[in-house]
Design an enzyme around this catalytic site. Structure first.
Site, mmCIF file in Angstrom:
data_model
loop_
_atom_site.group_PDB
_atom_site.id
_atom_site.type_symbol
_atom_site.label_atom_id
_atom_site.label_comp_id
_atom_site.label_asym_id
_atom_site.label_seq_id
_atom_site.Cartn_x
_atom_site.Cartn_y
_atom_site.Cartn_z
ATOM 1 N N HIS A 64 -0.522 -1.038 1.961
ATOM 2 C CA HIS A 64 -1.261 -0.518 0.818
ATOM 3 C C HIS A 64 -2.230 -1.611 0.385
ATOM 4 C CE1 HIS A 64 1.875 2.788 -0.275
ATOM 5 N NE2 HIS A 64 0.943 3.219 0.557
ATOM 6 N N ASP A 66 -3.500 -2.980 -2.160
ATOM 7 C CA ASP A 66 -3.281 -4.008 -3.181
ATOM 8 C C ASP A 66 -2.382 -5.133 -2.696
ATOM 9 O OD1 ASP A 66 -1.306 -1.958 -3.175
ATOM 10 O OD2 ASP A 66 -0.558 -2.584 -5.127
ATOM 11 N N HIS A 67 -2.011 -5.088 -1.423
ATOM 12 C CA HIS A 67 -1.176 -6.155 -0.863
ATOM 13 C C HIS A 67 -1.843 -6.883 0.318
ATOM 14 C CE1 HIS A 67 2.540 -5.265 -3.173
ATOM 15 N NE2 HIS A 67 1.915 -4.113 -3.300
ATOM 16 N N ASP A 212 7.102 -3.520 -3.123
ATOM 17 C CA ASP A 212 7.172 -2.122 -3.551
ATOM 18 C C ASP A 212 8.374 -1.394 -2.953
ATOM 19 O OD1 ASP A 212 4.718 -3.232 -4.062
ATOM 20 O OD2 ASP A 212 3.623 -1.363 -3.792
#
Length: 308
Positions: A64, A66-67, A212
């Protein structure tokens, strides 16, 4: 021995309220390990005076954006700044394809050795074993294949009792064997037990990074007794339905993870953009597990010492 983590980003999904998406730097005996690399990570490193040139290992938990969206830019800057030392990247198999296609169409040829090690989101495995640390993947429960990372410090050799060793005039070339636990026989035949000459080194410490994930006890045994547990806490517990739908954890659940795994300290992060203030998230986690602190950008947290 230095073992500490500096937070570069603690937001989920998007940068907001002066919070950046996920990135951390772990310092273990002055060797730096970058954990996740969101957009803006380079600027955060400059802001907090962390030198990219000192990073030899990068760990990406999942794909994802944002990582990992800051990764290609960071690799390019290392190239432009003249890096020649090898760099090793651990992450999902498709990460290599993503990086390769970026460099292909920008016609960039990295001038340092770049090695990819694919992680497996279905099982725990050792992915790094060097003189300082053993790193294991932690299979998590997210919408796509995701791993956390468990950093287990290696046991150091015994420490010499300087005054005793010097008073006996023990040759310096015997120090390594003493540190490994051997006794010493003096020239007059006197035998000195090792515990007369050395003391045990500190207990090895452990840092668990749980990115997450839905609350799921499948990974609890692996992270049990962590000295410092970083766990995502995206939502307050009144948004449990939203957390379950998006495969995230609430602050209350993060506290539950810490207490059920007998962690020494808990650090919560990956905060939803809906929260301008983080105090409610902290209070909720602390209501379950008092030894909790917020992951604040620019702040450094020791592994194995009380945070509060």
């Amino acid at each position: 021995m230095k073992f500490e983590v500096t937070i570069l980003g603690s937001s989920s999904a998007t940068p907001i309220f002066n919070r950046n998406p996920t990135a951390q730097v772990l310092n273990l005996n002055e060797r730096l390990y970058l954990i996740d690399c969101s957009e803006g990570t380079q600027l955060q490193m400059l802001r907090f005076e962390i030198k990219a040139s000192r990073i030899d290992y990068i760990f990406i938990s999942h794909l994802h954006g944002d990582h990992y969206l800051g990764l290609v830019g960071l690799l390019s800057s290392m190239h432009l700044n003249g890096r020649t030392r090898p760099l090793k990247i651990f992450g999902p198999p498709a990460l290599k394809e993503i990086v390769d296609i970026q460099f292909k169409y920008s016609e960039t040829v990295i001038q340092y050795p770049l090695e990819f090690v694919a992680t497996d989101g279905t099982k725990a495995e050792v992915i790094l074993d060097n003189q300082d640390v053993v790193v294991e993947t932690i299979p998590l429960d997210h919408r796509i294949a995701t791993t956390g990372f468990l950093f287990k410090q290696k046991k150091r050799l015994r420490k010499l009792i300087k005054a005793k060793v010097e008073s006996l005039e023990i040759p310096v070339d015997l120090y390594p064997t003493l540190k490994k636990g051997a006794p010493y026989t003096a020239p007059d035949g006197t035998v000195y037990a090792n515990n007369e000459l050395t003391v045990d080194s500190e207990r090895p410490k452990c840092y668990a990074y749980c990115s997450d994930t839905l609350y799921n006890e499948q990974y609890f045994d692996q992270i049990r007794h962590a000295d410092l547990l970083y766990h995502e806490a995206t939502f307050l517990h009144n948004m449990l339905d939203r957390a379950n739908k998006t495969h995230h954890t609430t602050a209350w659940q993060a506290g539950q993870v810490a207490i059920k795994t007998e962690a020494k300290s808990l650090l919560i992060g990956h905060f939803s953009a809906r929260y301008k203030s983080l105090n409610e998230l902290l209070d909720e986690a602390k209501s379950v597990f008092p030894e909790t602190e917020l992951a604040i950008e620019g702040k450094t947290y020791p592994v194995g010492h009380d945070l509060i």
